[in-house]
Design a protein around this motif. Sequence first.
Motif, short mmCIF file in Angstrom:
data_model
loop_
_atom_site.label_atom_id
_atom_site.label_comp_id
_atom_site.label_asym_id
_atom_site.label_seq_id
_atom_site.Cartn_x
_atom_site.Cartn_y
_atom_site.Cartn_z
N VAL A 12 3.62 6.83 0.87
CA VAL A 12 4.29 5.33 0.55
C VAL A 12 3.84 4.46 1.59
N GLY A 13 3.88 4.97 2.80
CA GLY A 13 3.52 4.11 3.88
C GLY A 13 2.07 3.77 3.88
N ILE A 14 1.35 4.56 3.65
CA ILE A 14 -0.32 4.37 3.33
C ILE A 14 -0.62 3.42 2.36
N VAL A 15 0.04 3.52 1.04
CA VAL A 15 -0.08 2.75 -0.05
C VAL A 15 0.37 1.32 0.25
N LEU A 16 1.73 1.07 1.08
CA LEU A 16 2.23 -0.33 1.41
C LEU A 16 0.99 -0.81 2.13
N LEU A 17 0.63 -0.03 3.48
CA LEU A 17 -0.60 -0.57 4.23
C LEU A 17 -1.94 -1.15 3.66
N LEU A 18 -2.21 -0.21 2.49
CA LEU A 18 -3.70 -0.44 1.89
C LEU A 18 -3.21 -1.65 1.01
N SER A 19 -2.05 -1.91 0.62
CA SER A 19 -1.66 -3.21 -0.63
C SER A 19 -1.58 -4.40 0.59
N GLY A 20 -1.11 -4.28 1.60
CA GLY A 20 -1.16 -5.60 2.22
C GLY A 20 -2.32 -5.59 2.87
N TRP A 21 -3.26 -4.82 3.38
CA TRP A 21 -4.64 -5.15 3.71
C TRP A 21 -5.47 -5.82 2.57
N ARG A 22 -5.21 -5.40 1.44
CA ARG A 22 -5.92 -5.89 0.23
C ARG A 22 -5.52 -7.55 0.09
#
Length: 300
Positions: A12-22
């Motif tokens: 979940v943390g990785i998904v949130l980081l990738l979504s914010g970076w996108r």
Amino acid sequence: MTGVLLGAALGVGIVLLLSGWRHARRPSLESRVLPYVRDVHPSAPILQSGVAGAVLATAGHRLARWLDDVLGGAGSVRRRLDRLGHDGTVEDFRMRQVVWGASAFAGCAVASLVLWSGARTAALPLLVFCVAGFVAGALACDNHLSAQVRRHEERAAEEFPAVADLLALAVAAGESPVAGLGRVLRVAHGDLSHDLARVLADVRTGTPVSEAFLRLAARTGVPSIARFSEGLAVAVERGTPLVDVLHAQASDVRETARRQLIEAGGRKEIAMMLPVVFLVLPVTVIFAFFPGYIGLTMST
């Protein structure tokens, strides 16, 4: 189970980081366009409300322009907004009129639907009733603005003598008109203080003192404040002692208020006699003659 929970939290943390970076890498359309059109198009902030908000806002602006063309009086609206000290534009006021009219139209439409479903009333009178409701709502908004201006000027006229005396004391103590006005505004709060704060803001942005007070005289609808502003502007230009001018203006306003109070009492003298003639006098007569009437009744 612990490993599963840790793995899920990590995923979940990785998904949130990738979504914010996108999202940070690809900003939205309004965040890219809005800074360049905010000063050009007055309705640019509607981009933040989406497509539906943009469509409704555009329709509202068109209806506001149509209402301005039909009703006219843009100069009168601008004048009243200036007298009220409102920073809005005529188009903003027309939009408010549209909202008031639409609210009245919605209420009339609901009442018309109830009448039509219950009594099967003809559709044409109900439609005229709804249109009349829209017009009444728009006119009620205009009357509300006029009432706001009237209350604002009445309160400003009541505050004026005290503010003029405070300004005279500050100038007599050696303050300049601008410094004395700033000192008065730090302790005074009210409608007149709001108008004088606009004068002080104009002076601090480079407007000459006399011109700033002349703008106040042209903007206000209170004759005493207009005379005060004009007299102060002339005194600043010609070097007339300001203390005498301010004390004379305050005395003139108090005398005017006393004369208006006497005139109002004279106009309402007949109305004040109505409760005396139709309420107090009949009760007094009844109290005076009732014991004698009871005595005569008992003797007969």
